[in-house]
Design an enzyme around this catalytic site. Structure first.
Site, PDB file in Angstrom:
ATOM      1  CG  PHE A   1      46.474  11.081  43.618  1.00  0.00           C
ATOM      2  CD1 PHE A   1      45.217  10.890  44.177  1.00  0.00           C
ATOM      3  CD2 PHE A   1      47.556  11.296  44.467  1.00  0.00           C
ATOM      4  CE1 PHE A   1      45.038  10.919  45.546  1.00  0.00           C
ATOM      5  CE2 PHE A   1      47.394  11.326  45.840  1.00  0.00           C
ATOM      6  CZ  PHE A   1      46.122  11.139  46.385  1.00  0.00           C
TER       7      PHE A   1
ATOM      8  CG  ASP B   1      48.847   5.566  31.051  1.00  0.00           C
ATOM      9  OD1 ASP B   1      47.807   5.950  31.627  1.00  0.00           O
ATOM     10  OD2 ASP B   1      49.981   5.951  31.369  1.00  0.00           O
TER      11      ASP B   1
ATOM     12  N   PRO C   1      40.808   2.352  29.322  1.00  0.00           N
ATOM     13  CG  PRO C   1      39.063   1.301  30.435  1.00  0.00           C
ATOM     14  CD  PRO C   1      40.270   1.021  29.607  1.00  0.00           C
ATOM     15  CG  ASP C   2      41.382   8.732  32.461  1.00  0.00           C
ATOM     16  OD1 ASP C   2      40.922   8.657  33.619  1.00  0.00           O
ATOM     17  OD2 ASP C   2      42.340   9.464  32.168  1.00  0.00           O
ATOM     18  CB  ILE C   3      38.929   4.331  35.932  1.00  0.00           C
ATOM     19  CG1 ILE C   3      39.330   3.041  35.205  1.00  0.00           C
ATOM     20  CG2 ILE C   3      37.837   4.062  36.950  1.00  0.00           C
ATOM     21  CD1 ILE C   3      40.077   2.036  36.069  1.00  0.00           C
TER      22      ILE C   3
ATOM     23  CE  LYS D   1      43.359  12.048  33.637  1.00  0.00           C
ATOM     24  NZ  LYS D   1      43.701  10.689  34.035  1.00  0.00           N
TER      25      LYS D   1
ATOM     26  CE  LYS E   1      47.773  14.172  34.086  1.00  0.00           C
ATOM     27  NZ  LYS E   1      48.884  13.370  34.531  1.00  0.00           N
TER      28      LYS E   1
ATOM     29  CE  LYS F   1      57.175 -18.896  30.921  1.00  0.00           C
ATOM     30  NZ  LYS F   1      58.021 -19.668  31.800  1.00  0.00           N
TER      31      LYS F   1
ATOM     32  CG  ASN G   1      51.707   2.238  35.708  1.00  0.00           C
ATOM     33  OD1 ASN G   1      52.260   1.938  34.655  1.00  0.00           O
ATOM     34  ND2 ASN G   1      50.774   3.150  35.786  1.00  0.00           N
TER      35      ASN G   1
HETATM   36  O1  C5P Z   1      46.470  10.809  33.247  1.00  0.00           O
HETATM   37  P1  C5P Z   1      47.129  10.281  34.490  1.00  0.00           P
HETATM   38  O2  C5P Z   1      47.375   8.806  34.448  1.00  0.00           O
HETATM   39  O3  C5P Z   1      48.321  11.062  34.930  1.00  0.00           O
HETATM   40  O4  C5P Z   1      46.018  10.560  35.612  1.00  0.00           O
HETATM   41  C1  C5P Z   1      46.189  10.132  36.921  1.00  0.00           C
HETATM   42  C2  C5P Z   1      44.843  10.080  37.595  1.00  0.00           C
HETATM   43  O5  C5P Z   1      43.872   9.436  36.773  1.00  0.00           O
HETATM   44  C3  C5P Z   1      44.884   9.241  38.853  1.00  0.00           C
HETATM   45  O6  C5P Z   1      43.906   9.746  39.739  1.00  0.00           O
HETATM   46  C4  C5P Z   1      44.522   7.852  38.347  1.00  0.00           C
HETATM   47  O7  C5P Z   1      43.977   7.046  39.378  1.00  0.00           O
HETATM   48  C5  C5P Z   1      43.505   8.160  37.290  1.00  0.00           C
HETATM   49  N1  C5P Z   1      43.502   7.234  36.131  1.00  0.00           N
HETATM   50  C6  C5P Z   1      42.424   6.396  35.938  1.00  0.00           C
HETATM   51  N2  C5P Z   1      42.396   5.557  34.841  1.00  0.00           N
HETATM   52  C7  C5P Z   1      43.421   5.549  33.960  1.00  0.00           C
HETATM   53  C8  C5P Z   1      44.520   6.397  34.157  1.00  0.00           C
HETATM   54  C9  C5P Z   1      44.534   7.226  35.268  1.00  0.00           C
HETATM   55  O8  C5P Z   1      41.493   6.392  36.737  1.00  0.00           O
HETATM   56  N3  C5P Z   1      43.362   4.732  32.915  1.00  0.00           N
END
Ligand code: C5P
Length: 403
Positions: free
Chosen positions: A323, A279, A305-307, A341, A337, A289, A210
């Site tokens: 954020f 994501d 994983p969504d940390i 979350k 969101k 390579k 990103n």
């Molecule tokens: O769902 P989105 O990516 O828009 O969410 C953004 C928030 O979630 C940010 O605080 C980002 O640091 C956190 N995040 C995370 N792990 C992910 C995706 C987003 O911690 N895989």
């Protein structure tokens, strides 16, 4: 009312083109209620006259160490004792070198040696001068001795070059000065924060990721540390220096970031996810390579994983801040969101416009929490970070008292 109200500040001005910006800084400090005495080096007077600062401060400007007239008004020891903060802006390479060497060959260097107040330097110089190992070594030495270095910033320089060496803007320096006197509202609290992008490897040399400079996360880590928190910053790859009093752990991929965060999350009081975590990651990483022999190349991706959500779902979850970068309908999407979350506070910003967001130096945020909201207008990221840190501290304490 600003925390600078009634605070005594020696504003040191050394020789550099950025000296003209110190006039705006002087005004900003005075508007915040600070009592300011200006001390100029001889080189500074080649760029701006004493009259400018005298007219703005309505006080005499101090320039000489060995002038009986000036010393009679307030001598170098009086000034050193009087100050709550000595802020040198701009701080030239020469001034930093003299301070590092412990020299006392003009009024400003002498009072800097004699003071027990906090000394903050806002370096400003040509980028090669800043990058010169001698200057870097001086900066390291001065930091080690407890002086604060604010900046320099990167960007276009008066000499026509682009790079590190610009003095921080007066509003940013004002925010830094305020943070010196801000109460330690997060004293003893442990904060874990993620920042920067992640890299998801395709093969040993290529990755998907990103856009993210890490500036917002780093500025926030610095602001939270200034509020007294013990800050651990889990950082993706960025070109930024670690803020003072922040412990930095470098990671590259989302999985590494997850591991680094989850190992520490239960032990922290506040978790802030600023990182632009990718994501998706490639399902497989090629061992070698990949050759560019075919016209098209297909990547298979798996969700990361969504940390932030994982931390918020912990049994003993810390206070969580996330954020949300949105292109439209910012408030509705960000609030959705926040609920999805289960985070305590979400900081939303509009992206895709001409100002703010990923890589710029400015940002505007809309903060949303259960039953409340606050808009932080478009400002330099360190200024926005300062406001956000204060709000996080306040909301954290309210929640902790309720719980
Ligand atoms: O769902 P989105 O990516 O828009 O969410 C953004 C928030 O979630 C940010 O605080 C980002 O640091 C956190 N995040 C995370 N792990 C992910 C995706 C987003 O911690 N895989």
């Amino acid at each position: 009312m600003s925390v600078l109200q009634g605070k005594k500040v020696v504003l040191g001005v050394t020789g550099g083109i950025a000296a003209y910006k110190s006039a705006a800084l002087l005004r900003a400090l005075m508007q915040a209620g600070a009592i300011v005495r200006v001390v100029m080096t001889p080189a500074a007077q080649a760029f701006v006259t004493t009259l400018t600062f005298q007219a703005l401060s309505k006080e005499r400007v101090y320039t000489e160490l060995l002038d009986t007239d000036q010393e009679a008004a307030m001598n170098h020891i009086d000034l050193a004792r009087w100050a709550d903060l000595v802020l040198v802006a701009p701080a030239s390479a020469d001034f930093m070198a003299r301070l590092a060497a412990g020299m006392a060959n003009d009024l400003l260097s002498t009072l800097s040696l004699a003071t027990t107040a906090t000394i903050a330097l806002a370096p400003a110089m040509n980028r090669q001068m800043w990058l010169n190992p001698a200057t870097q070594e001086n900066a390291r030495l001065l930091r080690q001795r407890g002086l604060q270095l604010w900046g320099p910033d990167e960007g276009e320089q008066a000499c026509g070059e682009t790079g590190p060496g610009r003095m921080l803007e007066p509003d940013v320096l004002l925010a830094q000065a305020e943070s010196i006197f801000a109460s330690g509202s997060l004293q003893g609290k442990r904060v874990l924060i993620t920042a920067g992008p992640t890299r998801e490897f395709i093969d040993p040399v290529r990755y998907v990721g990103n856009r993210s400079s890490g500036k917002m996360g780093y500025a926030l880590a610095a602001s939270l540390a200034r509020l007294g928190a013990e800050v651990t910053l889990i950082s993706g790859p960025v070109a930024l220096t670690t803020p003072d009093r922040v412990l930095r752990v470098d990671v590259e991929t989302a999985l590494q970031m997850e591991e680094a965060v989850m190992a520490r999350a239960s032990a922290c009081d506040i978790f802030v996810g600023v990182a632009a975590v990718a994501d998706y990651r490639p399902t497989e990483i090629a061992a070698k390579k990949i050759k560019k022999s075919s016209e098209t190349l297909q990547l298979n991706l798996r969700k990361n994983p969504d940390i932030l959500a994982l931390v918020a779902a912990l049994d003993e979850a810390p206070y969580t801040v996330g954020f949300a970068a949105e292109t439209d309908d910012v408030e509705a999407f960000a609030d959705a969101k926040r609920r999805a979350k289960k985070v305590d506070l979400i900081a939303a910003n509009r992206v895709g416009g001409s100002r703010g967001g990923f890589e710029g130096d400015e940002n505007a945020l809309l903060l949303l929490w259960e039953g409340g909201r606050e808009a932080i207008p478009m400002m330099a990221k360190p200024v926005v970070a300062e406001r956000l840190a204060e709000r996080i501290a306040e909301r954290y304490h309210i929640q902790a008292n309720l719980g």
